[in-house]
Design an enzyme around this catalytic site. Structure first.
Site, short mmCIF file in Angstrom:
data_model
loop_
_atom_site.label_atom_id
_atom_site.label_comp_id
_atom_site.label_asym_id
_atom_site.label_seq_id
_atom_site.Cartn_x
_atom_site.Cartn_y
_atom_site.Cartn_z
N GLY A 162 29.01 40.26 42.30
CA GLY A 162 28.35 41.11 41.30
C GLY A 162 27.73 40.31 40.18
O GLY A 162 27.95 39.10 40.06
N GLY A 250 32.76 35.09 42.06
CA GLY A 250 34.12 35.53 41.76
C GLY A 250 35.15 35.08 42.78
O GLY A 250 34.92 34.10 43.51
N GLY A 252 36.14 36.30 45.66
CA GLY A 252 35.66 36.30 47.04
C GLY A 252 34.79 35.07 47.29
O GLY A 252 34.94 34.36 48.29
N THR A 279 33.06 36.30 37.06
CA THR A 279 33.36 37.71 37.30
C THR A 279 33.43 38.45 35.98
O THR A 279 34.01 37.96 35.03
CB THR A 279 34.70 37.91 38.04
OG1 THR A 279 34.97 39.31 38.06
CG2 THR A 279 35.85 37.22 37.37
N ILE A 280 32.83 39.60 35.97
CA ILE A 280 32.84 40.38 34.74
C ILE A 280 34.24 40.94 34.47
O ILE A 280 34.62 41.21 33.34
CB ILE A 280 31.78 41.52 34.84
CG1 ILE A 280 31.41 42.00 33.46
CG2 ILE A 280 32.23 42.64 35.70
CD1 ILE A 280 30.71 41.00 32.65
N ASP A 281 35.02 41.10 35.54
CA ASP A 281 36.34 41.72 35.40
C ASP A 281 37.37 40.79 34.76
O ASP A 281 38.46 41.23 34.40
CB ASP A 281 36.87 42.16 36.77
CG ASP A 281 36.05 43.31 37.35
OD1 ASP A 281 35.22 43.86 36.61
OD2 ASP A 281 36.25 43.65 38.53
N GLY A 325 35.92 47.29 35.80
CA GLY A 325 37.29 46.80 35.96
C GLY A 325 37.87 47.43 37.19
O GLY A 325 38.44 48.51 37.16
N ARG A 326 37.66 46.74 38.31
CA ARG A 326 38.04 47.30 39.61
C ARG A 326 39.57 47.36 39.75
O ARG A 326 40.13 48.41 40.00
CB ARG A 326 37.46 46.40 40.69
CG ARG A 326 37.30 47.06 42.01
CD ARG A 326 36.87 46.05 43.04
NE ARG A 326 35.45 46.11 43.33
CZ ARG A 326 34.68 45.04 43.51
NH1 ARG A 326 35.17 43.84 43.35
NH2 ARG A 326 33.42 45.16 43.80
N1 LIG Z 1 38.01 35.57 52.21
C1 LIG Z 1 36.73 35.21 52.20
N2 LIG Z 1 36.33 34.14 52.92
C2 LIG Z 1 35.03 33.76 52.93
N3 LIG Z 1 34.07 34.37 52.20
C3 LIG Z 1 34.40 35.43 51.46
C4 LIG Z 1 35.75 35.90 51.42
N4 LIG Z 1 35.78 36.96 50.58
C5 LIG Z 1 34.52 37.14 50.15
N5 LIG Z 1 33.70 36.22 50.67
C6 LIG Z 1 32.26 36.12 50.43
O1 LIG Z 1 32.02 35.84 49.06
C7 LIG Z 1 30.88 36.55 48.61
C8 LIG Z 1 31.19 37.32 47.35
O2 LIG Z 1 32.38 38.09 47.50
P1 LIG Z 1 32.59 39.44 46.70
O3 LIG Z 1 31.49 40.39 47.01
O4 LIG Z 1 33.96 39.89 46.92
O5 LIG Z 1 32.33 39.05 45.19
P2 LIG Z 1 33.15 38.11 44.22
O6 LIG Z 1 32.77 36.70 44.46
O7 LIG Z 1 34.61 38.42 44.32
O8 LIG Z 1 32.55 38.53 42.83
P3 LIG Z 1 32.84 39.85 41.98
O9 LIG Z 1 33.97 39.53 41.09
O10 LIG Z 1 31.60 40.05 41.25
O11 LIG Z 1 33.14 40.97 42.91
C9 LIG Z 1 30.41 37.43 49.74
O12 LIG Z 1 29.26 36.86 50.31
C10 LIG Z 1 31.58 37.44 50.71
O13 LIG Z 1 31.15 37.49 52.07
O1 LIG Z 2 27.71 45.50 42.06
P1 LIG Z 2 28.52 46.46 42.85
O2 LIG Z 2 28.56 46.08 44.28
O3 LIG Z 2 28.19 47.86 42.58
O4 LIG Z 2 30.02 46.24 42.38
C1 LIG Z 2 30.56 46.72 41.22
C2 LIG Z 2 31.86 46.01 41.02
O5 LIG Z 2 31.62 44.67 40.72
C3 LIG Z 2 32.33 44.30 39.54
O6 LIG Z 2 31.42 44.31 38.48
C4 LIG Z 2 32.90 42.91 39.73
O7 LIG Z 2 31.86 42.03 39.77
C5 LIG Z 2 33.37 45.36 39.36
O8 LIG Z 2 33.76 45.55 38.03
C6 LIG Z 2 32.68 46.56 39.92
O9 LIG Z 2 33.61 47.48 40.42
MG LIG Z 3 35.94 39.85 43.58
#
Ligand SMILES: Nc1ncnc2c1ncn2[C@@H]1O[C@H](COP(=O)(O)OP(=O)(O)OP(=O)(O)O)[C@@H](O)[C@H]1O
Ligand SMILES: O=P(O)(O)OC[C@H]1O[C@](O)(CO)[C@@H](O)[C@@H]1O
Ligand SMILES: [Mg+2]
Length: 539
Positions: A162, A250, A252, A279-281, A325-326
């Site tokens: 995000g 973030g 992930g 991450t914004i959270d 804030g998920r």
């Molecule tokens: N366990 C994992 N192993 C490998 N890649 C991952 C895994 N989890 C997530 N990813 C990859 O990381 C990228 C971002 O993951 P995700 O959408 O969960 O956001 P994030 O990095 O957690 O950020 P945010 O906090 O904004 O949600 C995606 O392209 C996803 O495929």
């Molecule tokens: O951008 P999307 O896929 O709508 O996701 C929103 C989610 O991403 C977050 O902003 C984390 O990045 C959460 O707070 C929120 O639930």
């Molecule tokens: Mg995440």
């Protein structure tokens, strides 16, 4: 400490009780960085238990630059060093070079340009005399020796997950930092997140092309969820001759970065993988705070203020503001503490209930009687189980596997309206404000901009020095290189048992919702879970 121990390979810490010291050298050479991480984790766990005897002291073993294993014992008590991998751990013959930083005008007169290899950052700063010194990370910053020559570097930057205020500042500062501090010209932007590695063309980044991007919200490189394919990504890295990968995202994203690092190591290719946590959270473990968080909290004030203005201008005004804030309520908690216009803050970590004694309806009525209006701040992940029951909804997931949330703001607005209209026969004025995306789609404020600069420059220094598989971030205000697994193994949540939540309750004087049996049961489990996942939340 022995200066000769200045190490580039991960140091190893072993329990004296578990490994006879005579066989240490032989054993250590066969320990890979992966098993090292597991090993340290095991020991770390036992150290957290106060019952561990002080006789079970840790001794540490480092591999010095000449390859010899050296052993030293920390005289000040138990001490754990969680180091990050280095390219030389799988490419032992890699040549090193003198860091060109000293020749740049920026660093020409700096007294201590380089961080000592002995510098570590303590995760725990409040300790008691008799307790172990705990976990330490390698301090971030420029090193005397680098493992890349400027003209050899071919870096890339990718942004995933995000949005968050400050992403563009980090991109800008990586490009400018690499170019200005290390004379690097080859910097590629990977567009559209991880899948961009194998499905899109790259874009050449120069200080000129990124000069103004920090003034805009969003990400200049675009982002996405899902699409992480380790093999395709690393194939692409190899095909393009990329040798430094900067990954902004973030939890992930950091898991994805760890997978890339492991594949790079398996192939034995010279590629440094650096993660920049976003991450914004604010739910990334270990680091003090994630960038953009302060900006988001500041922006949330505007929505709260609007709600307050609206509800104090009408009779029995009830304002609801839904914030992001998920799984964690940091934004809601901090926005509430900062605002003072909020009567009640509801977050995912703290169960609440609506009806009966000590419930939300009773509190709303009480505040309306006292003040004529009230404002509720709601984290989007709060009360999801209630909403799911009401909507009979099954849980949907996004492309990355994150649970898609139901609109708790709409649900609560309706519940309060129904209760006062139908049960209490009271006329109320509901105002629901949902600024969700507005708080993260803006450019970062001044302090976040500075923070982003430090993150970018620390990541560059780490990669140039040959460190890899690391996440960079502030730990007790000092930037450190943290093994990626440490930031992905848990997620930060607001700890109801910490003083910060108590401060909020003391400030709003809202109910703690602990008088209902159902909540008490869940709450007790939450406390147990909190202790099991004990970690520091240090804002
Ligand atoms: N366990 C994992 N192993 C490998 N890649 C991952 C895994 N989890 C997530 N990813 C990859 O990381 C990228 C971002 O993951 P995700 O959408 O969960 O956001 P994030 O990095 O957690 O950020 P945010 O906090 O904004 O949600 C995606 O392209 C996803 O495929
Ligand atoms: O951008 P999307 O896929 O709508 O996701 C929103 C989610 O991403 C977050 O902003 C984390 O990045 C959460 O707070 C929120 O639930
Ligand atoms: Mg995440």
């Amino acid at each position: 400490m022995d200066a000769a121990l200045s190490s580039t390979s991960p140091p190893l810490y072993l329990s004296r009780n578990s490994v006879p010291s005579t066989s240490l050298n032989a054993k250590i050479t066969s320990v890979t960085s992966l098993s090292f991480a597991n090993f340290v984790l095991t020991k770390k766990f036992s150290l957290r238990r106060p019952s561990i005897s002080r006789h079970n002291r840790l001794i540490k073993v480092r591999t010095s630059e000449d390859g010899a294993n050296k052993l030293s014992e920390d005289q000040n008590g138990d001490f754990i060093f969680e180091d990050v991998p280095h390219l030389t751990s799988f490419l032992p013959d890699l040549p090193s070079y003198t860091n060109p930083l000293k020749k740049t005008q920026a660093y020409a007169i700096v007294k201590r340009t380089f961080v000592s290899p002995e510098d570590v950052v303590a995760q725990k700063v409040v300790v008691q005399k008799e307790t172990p010194r705990g976990i330490h990370f390698r301090r971030a910053g420029p090193r005397e020796k680098v493992y890349f020559q400027s003209e050899e570097v071919r870096a890339c930057i990718v942004t995933c997950g995000g949005l968050c205020p400050g992403i563009n500042t980090v991109i800008r500062e990586i490009v400018c930092g690499l170019n200005i501090m290390y004379g690097v010209d080859e910097i590629l932007g990977i567009q559209g997140g991880y899948r961009g590695f194998y499905s899109k063309n790259t874009v050449q980044l120069t200080p000129k092309s990124v000069n103004d991007i920090h003034k805009r919200g969003g990400t200049f490189l675009q982002t996405s969820r899902g699409g992480h394919d380790t093999i395709k990504i690393v194939d692409n890295i190899q095909d393009r001759g990329i040798n430094q990968v900067y990954i902004i995202g973030g939890d992930g994203t950091q898991k994805g970065a760890a997978a890339i690092y492991k594949e790079v190591e398996r192939r034995g290719i010279k590629v440094a993988v650096a993660g920049i946590p976003k991450t914004i959270d604010n739910d990334i473990a270990v680091i003090d705070k994630s960038f953009g968080f302060d900006t988001a909290v500041e922006e949330a004030q505007r929505a709260i203020n609007a709600a307050h203005v609206e509800v104090e201008s009408v009779e029995n005004g009830v304002g609801i503001v839904k914030l992001m804030g998920r799984y964690s309520g940091f934004i809601a908690m901090h926005a509430t503490l900062a605002s003072r216009d909020v009567d009640c803050c509801l977050i995912p970590e703290s169960p609440f209930y609506l009806e009966g004694q000590g419930g939300l309806f009773e509190f709303v009525e009480q505040r309306l009687k006292e003040n004529g209006h009230m404002v509720i701040v709601l984290a989007e992940g709060a009360g999801q189980e209630y909403v799911a029951q009401s909507f009979h909804s099954s849980s949907e997931k996004d492309a990355s596997g994150n649970r898609l949330l139901l609109d708790v703001g709409l649900w609560l607005t309706q519940k309060i309206k129904d209760h006062f209209t139908n049960v209490r026969k009271m006329a109320i004025n509901m105002k629901y404000i949902d600024p969700t995306y507005m708080i993260r789609a803006i450019p970062s404020n001044a302090s976040d901009n500075i923070y982003c600069t430090l993150l970018a420059q620390s990541a560059i220094h780490g990669a140039m020095a040959g460190y890899t598989g690391f996440t960079v971030g502030p730990v007790n205000s000092r930037h450190a290189y943290i093994p990626i697994s440490r930031v992905t193994e848990t997620q930060n949540i607001v700890k109801l048992t910490d003083r910060m939540w108590a401060r909020l309750l003391a400030s709003t004087n809202q109910p703690s919702f602990l008088s209902c049996e159902v909540v008490q049961e869940r709450f007790a489990k939450k406390i147990d879970d909190d202790f099991d996942n004990l970690k520091i939340t240090s804002i």
